[in-house]
Write a protein that holds these residues in place. Structure first.
Motif, mmCIF file in Angstrom:
data_model
loop_
_atom_site.group_PDB
_atom_site.id
_atom_site.type_symbol
_atom_site.label_atom_id
_atom_site.label_comp_id
_atom_site.label_asym_id
_atom_site.label_seq_id
_atom_site.Cartn_x
_atom_site.Cartn_y
_atom_site.Cartn_z
ATOM 1 N N ILE A 39 0.845 -1.198 0.000
ATOM 2 C CA ILE A 39 0.000 0.000 0.000
ATOM 3 C C ILE A 39 0.876 1.242 0.000
ATOM 4 C CG2 ILE A 39 -1.614 1.357 1.392
ATOM 5 C CD1 ILE A 39 -2.945 -1.330 2.162
ATOM 6 N N ASP A 40 1.940 1.215 0.814
ATOM 7 C CA ASP A 40 2.873 2.351 0.837
ATOM 8 C C ASP A 40 3.509 2.559 -0.534
ATOM 9 O OD1 ASP A 40 2.417 2.850 3.508
ATOM 10 O OD2 ASP A 40 4.204 1.790 4.209
ATOM 11 N N GLU A 41 3.895 1.480 -1.167
ATOM 12 C CA GLU A 41 4.594 1.550 -2.454
ATOM 13 C C GLU A 41 3.660 1.919 -3.608
ATOM 14 O OE1 GLU A 41 7.559 1.174 -5.384
ATOM 15 O OE2 GLU A 41 7.854 1.125 -3.217
ATOM 16 N N VAL A 42 2.514 1.264 -3.684
ATOM 17 C CA VAL A 42 1.619 1.403 -4.835
ATOM 18 C C VAL A 42 0.655 2.576 -4.672
ATOM 19 C CG1 VAL A 42 -0.191 0.242 -6.176
ATOM 20 C CG2 VAL A 42 1.795 -1.059 -5.361
ATOM 21 N N GLY A 43 0.151 2.773 -3.455
ATOM 22 C CA GLY A 43 -0.838 3.823 -3.225
ATOM 23 C C GLY A 43 -2.073 3.586 -4.067
ATOM 24 N N ASN A 44 -2.560 4.624 -4.721
ATOM 25 C CA ASN A 44 -3.753 4.525 -5.567
ATOM 26 C C ASN A 44 -3.404 4.360 -7.043
ATOM 27 O OD1 ASN A 44 -5.552 4.845 -3.423
ATOM 28 N ND2 ASN A 44 -5.378 7.065 -3.505
ATOM 29 N N ASN A 45 -2.135 4.139 -7.349
ATOM 30 C CA ASN A 45 -1.674 4.047 -8.728
ATOM 31 C C ASN A 45 -1.966 2.659 -9.308
ATOM 32 O OD1 ASN A 45 -0.373 4.077 -11.179
ATOM 33 N ND2 ASN A 45 1.641 4.604 -10.354
ATOM 34 N N GLU A 46 -3.085 2.542 -10.001
ATOM 35 C CA GLU A 46 -3.487 1.263 -10.577
ATOM 36 C C GLU A 46 -2.549 0.802 -11.688
ATOM 37 O OE1 GLU A 46 -7.554 1.554 -11.772
ATOM 38 O OE2 GLU A 46 -8.243 1.940 -9.729
ATOM 39 N N LYS A 47 -1.716 1.702 -12.196
ATOM 40 C CA LYS A 47 -0.788 1.348 -13.273
ATOM 41 C C LYS A 47 0.597 0.967 -12.740
ATOM 42 C CE LYS A 47 -3.281 4.013 -16.591
ATOM 43 N NZ LYS A 47 -3.316 4.530 -17.893
ATOM 44 N N HIS A 48 0.777 1.038 -11.424
ATOM 45 C CA HIS A 48 2.048 0.666 -10.815
ATOM 46 C C HIS A 48 2.322 -0.806 -11.114
ATOM 47 C CE1 HIS A 48 5.076 -0.171 -7.769
ATOM 48 N NE2 HIS A 48 5.216 1.133 -7.602
ATOM 49 N N GLN A 49 3.571 -1.153 -11.366
ATOM 50 C CA GLN A 49 3.898 -2.528 -11.735
ATOM 51 C C GLN A 49 3.562 -3.529 -10.637
ATOM 52 O OE1 GLN A 49 8.129 -2.000 -12.441
ATOM 53 N NE2 GLN A 49 8.623 -3.237 -10.662
ATOM 54 N N LEU A 50 3.458 -3.081 -9.377
ATOM 55 C CA LEU A 50 3.108 -3.985 -8.281
ATOM 56 C C LEU A 50 1.621 -3.973 -7.925
ATOM 57 C CD1 LEU A 50 6.157 -3.435 -5.887
ATOM 58 C CD2 LEU A 50 5.746 -5.331 -7.478
ATOM 59 N N ALA A 51 0.819 -3.226 -8.661
ATOM 60 C CA ALA A 51 -0.624 -3.172 -8.382
ATOM 61 C C ALA A 51 -1.275 -4.561 -8.446
ATOM 62 C CB ALA A 51 -1.316 -2.181 -9.311
ATOM 63 N N PRO A 52 -0.936 -5.394 -9.430
ATOM 64 C CA PRO A 52 -1.533 -6.740 -9.435
ATOM 65 C C PRO A 52 -1.130 -7.569 -8.204
ATOM 66 C CG PRO A 52 -0.617 -6.227 -11.596
ATOM 67 C CD PRO A 52 -0.151 -5.159 -10.656
ATOM 68 N N LEU A 53 0.089 -7.368 -7.729
ATOM 69 C CA LEU A 53 0.528 -8.079 -6.527
ATOM 70 C C LEU A 53 -0.259 -7.595 -5.315
ATOM 71 C CD1 LEU A 53 2.384 -10.099 -5.124
ATOM 72 C CD2 LEU A 53 4.100 -8.272 -4.942
ATOM 73 N N LEU A 54 -0.497 -6.301 -5.220
ATOM 74 C CA LEU A 54 -1.298 -5.747 -4.126
ATOM 75 C C LEU A 54 -2.682 -6.394 -4.124
ATOM 76 C CD1 LEU A 54 -1.384 -2.670 -2.325
ATOM 77 C CD2 LEU A 54 -3.351 -2.744 -3.792
ATOM 78 N N GLU A 55 -3.285 -6.494 -5.294
ATOM 79 C CA GLU A 55 -4.613 -7.109 -5.402
ATOM 80 C C GLU A 55 -4.567 -8.582 -4.998
ATOM 81 O OE1 GLU A 55 -8.207 -7.668 -8.656
ATOM 82 O OE2 GLU A 55 -6.224 -7.089 -9.365
ATOM 83 N N THR A 56 -3.550 -9.301 -5.439
ATOM 84 C CA THR A 56 -3.420 -10.717 -5.120
ATOM 85 C C THR A 56 -3.234 -10.932 -3.626
ATOM 86 O OG1 THR A 56 -2.482 -11.190 -7.296
ATOM 87 C CG2 THR A 56 -2.049 -12.803 -5.554
ATOM 88 N N VAL A 57 -2.348 -10.163 -3.010
ATOM 89 C CA VAL A 57 -2.116 -10.295 -1.568
ATOM 90 C C VAL A 57 -3.391 -9.948 -0.797
ATOM 91 C CG1 VAL A 57 -0.813 -9.357 0.394
ATOM 92 C CG2 VAL A 57 0.375 -9.966 -1.727
ATOM 93 N N GLY A 58 -4.088 -8.911 -1.233
ATOM 94 C CA GLY A 58 -5.358 -8.563 -0.597
ATOM 95 C C GLY A 58 -6.357 -9.700 -0.680
ATOM 96 N N ASN A 59 -6.416 -10.376 -1.821
ATOM 97 C CA ASN A 59 -7.318 -11.517 -1.986
ATOM 98 C C ASN A 59 -6.920 -12.694 -1.102
ATOM 99 O OD1 ASN A 59 -8.918 -10.180 -3.871
ATOM 100 N ND2 ASN A 59 -7.788 -10.986 -5.606
ATOM 101 N N LEU A 60 -5.620 -12.930 -0.954
ATOM 102 C CA LEU A 60 -5.149 -14.015 -0.092
ATOM 103 C C LEU A 60 -5.504 -13.738 1.367
ATOM 104 C CD1 LEU A 60 -1.654 -14.640 -1.732
ATOM 105 C CD2 LEU A 60 -3.675 -16.121 -1.881
#
Length: 133
Positions: A39-60
């Motif tokens: 969250i600190d790294e990606v913030g609200n930037n949906e185009k950030h290269q780690l955004a899919p990882l943020l979503e995956t970790v949130g789902n886990l």
């Protein structure tokens, strides 16, 4: 397809702790820390290269929480109001969110929580950030 699996096998030991459903409280807490960092790294930037990882970790994390915690059937602001009531807090006690006006707008659902506020609330109430998303 086999090539893709081989690529994953080569890095699996390095990433399995953040790409696997947690089965223990220790694994869950570690994954919540990873989510906080993302969250600190990606913030609200949906185009950030780690955004899919943020979503995956949130789902886990959500998967673990659905199996191990009673989930409130409420919107984030309703959860916040409940936590405030349970902890005998007033709007003044939520200065971590911003000014009194900002807190009032959030509680009256005229303003959404941002990433910084979600993280601060999760830390204050010792809950997963996903409670406020």
């Amino acid at each position: 397809m086999i090539l893709e699996i081989e690529k994953v096998k080569n890095v699996w030991d390095d990433v399995k702790d953040i790409l696997s459903v947690p089965h223990t409280d220790k694994q869950y807490k570690k994954l919540v820390k990873v989510l906080d960092e993302l969250i600190d790294e990606v913030g609200n930037n949906e185009k950030h290269q780690l955004a899919p990882l943020l979503e995956t970790v949130g789902n886990l994390i959500e998967e673990y929480e659905n199996d191990h915690f009673i989930q409130p059937n409420a919107e984030p602001i309703q959860v916040l109001k409940f936590l405030m009531q349970e902890n005998s807090l007033t709007q003044k006690d939520l200065n971590i969110l911003g000014s009194q006006g900002v807190v009032s707008e959030i509680l009256n659902e005229k303003r959404e929580l941002n990433v910084r506020q979600i993280k601060a609330l999760a830390e204050k109430f010792n809950v997963s950030p996903s409670v406020f998303i």
